[in-house]
Design an enzyme around this catalytic site. Structure first.
Site, PDB file in Angstrom:
ATOM      1  CD  GLU A 144       3.106   3.753 -23.946  1.00 53.20           C
ATOM      2  OE1 GLU A 144       2.844   4.802 -24.573  1.00 53.20           O
ATOM      3  OE2 GLU A 144       2.678   3.522 -22.800  1.00 53.20           O
TER       4      GLU A 144
ATOM      5  CD  GLU B  38       5.595   8.083 -22.379  1.00 48.84           C
ATOM      6  OE1 GLU B  38       6.756   7.822 -21.976  1.00 48.84           O
ATOM      7  OE2 GLU B  38       5.010   7.399 -23.235  1.00 48.84           O
TER       8      GLU B  38
END
Ligand code: 3H9
Length: 701
Positions: free
Chosen positions: A107, A127
């Site tokens: 990210e 995640e």
């Protein structure tokens, strides 16, 4: 971790400000790193740099948010804000990736304007494996960059992609060999020279929508009860339907909700537990013995699987069989296993040829085992047969060779005792198919030397296994607990439940397969042999027993391999049609035992099954067969299809509440006080107001 300036080193290289993350071992994005990135960007702007390069010191770019901070109050600056700050910089910001750019790490990269990676770099948004979704705008930026479907594939599976795939998908801009600093600086200089524009992904057009509800349902179904992959779909939907900032806020809301779930706790427990299993006090400072050549005795499914795993780990393997014909069959099995690796691109044709022709030697003579550093027997599961093998091995194995038995139930002390070197003997309990299943139980006998145990762990590591230390008892950690909770299920069948209801209830709980579907897959003859052995040894007169499964075996139904077991496989393994012969056998058994059947709810089935599992697991920990509760959790997760998002049976028990479970067990004991005797450790924990997690923490010191 130190100060922000220590966590992110700042250096000027001409027009370029270089931000080097220094947070070993994986450059996790802890608070100091986040602060360091913000300060580094601000300093670069203040100093009038033209570009910023971000990379990681050591072996990797950022491997993600610092998972150790999860569950604690969040500390500013928050990662999404750090990403936004990086992207909003008026300077050109470049990421140079090596190692693994995962989760928050990717990210960060997505919020820089240009991305370059070394060929071996890997990236992903894993995640979901922690019960979460990407929470620093990964669900907003990645679909803008590569489209919804490809982004969802990466997020909902959590799979890692290599640099080349990332390039072809458009996740990164360039792949170049070199150090991250070298390639990043060269790329940044080129971008400055060509007056390349800033390229904020958040300003790219919203991606094309898909059928959100259908995709959500499909992903939910695939997750077998796990919710975070499906929630990725909702977050990505936000990327299409909302302005960027609102999409980020929507993602943040989902992320925070998931953070509060048991699933998140369970998965993060699993993450740390599987890393803790190999950390044993008796292994501190103990060097394993050298491992280059191993021998495997017995080339059936198990032995061939072990040999395949060893070959793939770069070990040379001598396979001993009873006859040249049997040896040839073993070779065929190994070649069959390896052709799977060939198809998946794990080895090439030359590698396949080398492994099958040079690294593998076939023999029918024990004399050829004298050079092996470690010998594993995988012969028939019968004490006398195993003892005979070990007597022969003792005569030929070189001094210092590790002698391992792949027994799944038998007493390793008794096997070791037939040799003149019991300190060299241990159990290596692989799970079938051994080249696929990740679990390895390493069974320590009374006299096993520490360096022999260390060698077992070294072998497991080379083979890419998750290795768990177990003590000697009937079935070690996994099969002993399995045998108990299977009995609980068998009792429920006698009392009125059907195998199919039990399978369905436990699959809804999250098990990959219910116990009777598993039994069919493994072969009903295995359980039959164990029952016969135990009956021959003498069952406690208070123990309940049933015979319907024996009748099924007597009729030649051993499960999938014979076409019938609890299910009828005429229409294929997936169809799972109940075998109509089963219910009458069960009814006859009930009638013979004078049992009036009653109805069970799915909830009661799950509760009893889990209570039996936890109770026996508590005994296994209490007796020191498993060192810590987490060793049980990892064993059940990797060898028995326990749903990872529930963390393992003892993590599940902690989250359910131990006092309530103990109360239920005491209630069941009013009907069957032999089977349902509460485990002393469970009683002790409840009396002291403690959890299994407290024991894990005490063991970690
Ligand atoms: C995330 O990023 C959320 C964001 O979207 C939003 C936030 C707002 N944190 O595995 P190893 C430790 S979620 C803390 O043995 P390897 C690990 O415990 C995160 N610690 O090495 C171990 O410690 P110890 C998304 C971490 O080479 C040591 O590092 N990222 C973290 O076999 C070495 O690890 C992930 O899910 C972490 N993030 O594998 C990546 N990662 O030595 C999770 C590792 O005390 N990590 N540690 O036992 C991995 O997949 C592997 O660790 C990795 C290295 C592939 C990086």
């Amino acid at each position: 971790m130190g100060t922000a300036a220590q966590a992110v080193a700042y250096e000027r290289k001409g027009d370029i400000a270089v931000l080097k993350a220094q947070n070993p071992p994986v450059n996790a994005l802890g608070q100091a790193v986040r602060q360091g990135l913000i300060e580094g960007i601000a300093k670069a702007e203040d100093e009038g740099a033209k570009a910023v390069l971000i990379y990681g010191d050591g072996t990797t770019y950022f491997a993600g948010a610092d998972i150790r901070e999860f569950g604690k109050p969040p500390l500013e600056p928050y990662l999404p804000d750090v990403c936004n700050r990086i992207e909003a910089s008026p300077l050109i910001v470049v990421s140079a990736m090596h190692g693994t750019a995962l989760g928050g790490g990717l990210e960060i990269a997505l919020s820089t304007h240009y991305r370059i990676a070394v060929p071996k770099a890997r990236m992903g948004l894993p995640e979901v494996h922690l019960g979460l979704i990407p929470g620093a705008a990964g669900t907003q930026r990645l679909p803008r960059l590569i489209g919804v479907e490809k982004a969802l594939d990466i997020m909902t599976t959590g799979r890692q992609i290599g640099a080349e795939e990332a390039l072809s998908l458009g996740v990164i801009d360039r792949v170049t060999e070199g150090t991250p600093e070298e390639i990043g600086l060269a790329y940044a200089e080129e971008l400055i020279a060509s007056n390349a524009p800033r390229r904020p992904v958040s300003e790219m057009p919203a991606p094309e929508p898909i059928d959100w509800d259908a995709t959500y349902e499909a992903v939910l179904k695939r997750g077998r009860g796990q919710i975070s992959p499906a929630m990725c779909v909702r977050a990505v939907q936000g990327a299409c339907e909302l302005p960027f900032d609102e999409g980020v806020a929507n993602e943040r809301r989902i992320f925070r909700e998931l953070m509060e779930t048991d699933q998140r706790q369970g998965m993060i427990h699993a993450f740390f537990a599987e890393r803790a299993v190999g950390k044993l006090p008796e292994l501190k400072g103990v060097e394993p013995r050298p491992l280059a050549a191993i021998a495997v005795i017995g080339g059936g499914t198990m032995g061939s699987g072990i040999a395949t795993s060893a070959l793939m780990a770069g070990l040379s393997v001598t396979m001993l069989e009873m006859s040249p014909e049997a040896a040839a069959k073993a070779k065929d099995r190994i070649a069959g296993n390896l052709s799977g690796a060939l198809k998946r691109g794990k080895i090439d044709q030359a590698g396949f040829d080398r492994l099958t022709e040079q690294a593998l030697t076939l023999t029918t003579s024990y004399d050829d085992l004298g050079q092996a550093d470690l010998v594993i027997e995988a012969v028939y599961e019968e004490m006398e047969v195993k003892k005979e093998v070990f007597r022969k091995l003792d005569a030929v194995a070189m001094p210092g060779a590790v002698l391992a038995t792949n027994t799944s139930y038998l007493d390793v002390n008794e096997i070791a005792a037939v040799t003149a070197r019991p300190e060299d003997v241990l159990g290596l309990h692989f799970f079938s198919p051994a080249h696929v299943m990740k679990l390895l139980e390493i069974v320590v006998a009374d006299r096993t030397a520490p360096e022999v145990l260390a060698t077992g762990f070294a072998l497991g590591k080379r083979m890419g296994k998750v290795s768990v230390r177990a003590g000697v008892c009937d079935g070690f950690i996994g099969n002993r607990i399995l045998s108990h909770y299977r009995s609980a299920a068998d009792h429920m069948i006698l009392d009125g439940a059907s195998p199919y209801q039990i399978d369905a209830a436990l699959e809804a709980f999250g098990f990959a397969m219910g116990p009777y579907a598993v039994a069919d897959l493994a072969g009903l003859d295995i359980g039959w042999a164990v029952r016969k052995r135990r009956r021959a040894e003498g069952l406690d007169p208070r123990a309940r027993d049933s015979t319907y499964a024996d009748r099924l075996c007597e009729a030649g139904h051993f499960g999938q391999k014979t076409g019938k077991g609890y299910y009828d496989y005429a229409a294929g393994a997936k169809a799972r049609v109940p075998n109509p012969e089963v219910e009458p056998l069960i009814e006859a058994d009930r009638a013979a035992q004078g049992i009036t059947p009653r109805a069970f709810t799915d909830d009661e089935i799950v509760r009893r099954y889990m209570a039996a599992m936890v109770n026996e697991a508590a005994r296994v920990v209490g007796e020191g067969i498993a060192r810590r509760p987490l060793d049980v959790d990892v064993t059940l997760l990797y060898g028995y299809g326990f749903p990872r998002y529930r963390g393992g049976p003892l993590k599940w028990a902690d989250m359910e509440g131990l006092p309530g479970l103990l109360e239920d067990i005491r209630g069941y004991a009013r009907q069957d006080d032999y089977f349902w005797q509460p485990a002393p450790l469970l009683e002790k924990l409840v009396a002291e107001g403690k959890t299994f997690e407290d024991l894990n923490k005490e063991a970690a010191g």
